[in-house]
Design a protein around this motif. Structure first.
Motif, short mmCIF file in Angstrom:
data_model
loop_
_atom_site.label_atom_id
_atom_site.label_comp_id
_atom_site.label_asym_id
_atom_site.label_seq_id
_atom_site.Cartn_x
_atom_site.Cartn_y
_atom_site.Cartn_z
N PRO A 230 22.47 -48.76 -35.75
CA PRO A 230 21.53 -48.86 -36.88
C PRO A 230 22.06 -48.07 -38.09
N LEU A 231 21.64 -48.46 -39.29
CA LEU A 231 22.12 -47.81 -40.51
C LEU A 231 21.83 -46.30 -40.48
N GLY A 232 22.83 -45.53 -40.91
CA GLY A 232 22.65 -44.08 -40.98
C GLY A 232 22.79 -43.38 -39.65
N LYS A 233 23.12 -44.12 -38.60
CA LYS A 233 23.24 -43.50 -37.26
C LYS A 233 24.61 -43.73 -36.66
N PRO A 234 25.68 -43.19 -37.19
CA PRO A 234 25.79 -42.32 -38.38
C PRO A 234 26.30 -43.04 -39.63
N TYR A 235 26.59 -44.35 -39.56
CA TYR A 235 27.36 -44.98 -40.64
C TYR A 235 26.48 -45.71 -41.65
N SER A 236 26.94 -45.73 -42.90
CA SER A 236 26.26 -46.48 -43.96
C SER A 236 26.64 -47.95 -43.86
N GLY A 237 25.94 -48.79 -44.58
CA GLY A 237 26.28 -50.21 -44.66
C GLY A 237 27.69 -50.41 -45.16
N GLU A 238 28.11 -49.59 -46.16
CA GLU A 238 29.47 -49.69 -46.70
C GLU A 238 30.50 -49.35 -45.63
N ASP A 239 30.24 -48.30 -44.86
CA ASP A 239 31.16 -47.92 -43.77
C ASP A 239 31.31 -49.08 -42.79
N LEU A 240 30.18 -49.68 -42.43
CA LEU A 240 30.20 -50.77 -41.45
C LEU A 240 30.92 -51.99 -42.01
N GLY A 241 30.74 -52.25 -43.29
CA GLY A 241 31.45 -53.36 -43.94
C GLY A 241 32.95 -53.15 -43.91
N ARG A 242 33.39 -51.92 -44.20
CA ARG A 242 34.82 -51.58 -44.16
C ARG A 242 35.36 -51.73 -42.74
N ALA A 243 34.56 -51.30 -41.77
CA ALA A 243 34.98 -51.40 -40.37
C ALA A 243 35.14 -52.87 -39.97
N LEU A 244 34.18 -53.71 -40.36
CA LEU A 244 34.27 -55.14 -40.04
C LEU A 244 35.52 -55.75 -40.67
#
Length: 210
Positions: free
Chosen positions: A171-185
């Motif tokens: 889930p968002l903020g646990k621990p990553y932001s949406g931007e972090d997750l987008g970069r990871a994808l």
């Protein structure tokens, strides 16, 4: 259509239960902003958390785009890392979806194999992304959870002959932001495409020598 471009379809899920904003769809929208480079045609789609919609939507996306790779993204309240799922399972779907439905057969494809693996070596993707120093932890799992995520993955693996992947995000903020997750994808899918390219090259070389 520009045939030199490779097409990738990426899906995220809509809201369900306590996930009023689904981190998977936020992550996919961030990925769309980043893109996958000029060589790749990226199409994204939001999937409602409903078995019957998934059953009609997955084949529609495959027919419409003829993608090289389909990547489904889902949220897991238990995940603390971005998790690459190796396989989808056919049986055990008892959880009710957003329209309070679950398949009578409790399976994805009646008569289909129990388990289908992705053609992509998730351990290899995990190692490569981890080595790239992304700052987002990535892990591998063999159990996508027997709910809509697993159901979508199995259906997609079955119809694409294994040319699908599934990524669980926390889930968002646990621990990553949406931007972090987008970069990871973005990093994960680029590594998946590299592996597919290498596999194709191998096949071509073998055909040459025989």
């Amino acid at each position: 259509m520009d045939n030199s471009k490779r097409t990738v379809v990426v899906t995220g899920f809509g809201p369900f239960g306590e996930h009023r904003v689904n981190a998977s769809w936020v992550a996919v929208q961030e990925l769309k902003k980043l893109g996958l480079g000029g060589e790749v045609d990226l199409h994204v789609s939001e999937v409602p958390v409903e078995y019957q919609t998934v059953q009609s939507l997955v084949p529609t996306l495959l027919k419409k785009y003829h993608p090289l790779l389909v990547v489904h993204v889902g949220v897991s309240g238990m995940a603390t890392t971005v998790t690459l799922e190796k396989c989808g399972r056919n049986h055990g779907y008892k959880g009710l979806d957003n329209s309070s439905f679950c398949p009578d057969s409790q399976c994805c494809i009646v008569g289909g194999p129990d388990c289908i693996n992705s053609v992509i070596d998730m351990e290899s993707v995990c190692k490569r992304v981890t080595a790239s120093g992304l700052g987002v932890a990535v892990s591998v799992s063999k159990d996508a959870g027997r709910y809509l995520c697993d159901f979508t993955y199995y259906t997609s693996l079955y119809l694409s002959r294994g040319r699908s992947a599934f990524v669980h995000v926390p889930p968002l903020g646990k621990p990553y932001s949406g931007e972090d997750l987008g970069r990871a994808l973005q990093a994960i899918i680029q590594k998946m495409l590299e592996l597919l390219d290498q596999a194709e090259e191998k096949i071509h070389c073998q055909q040459h020598f025989h």
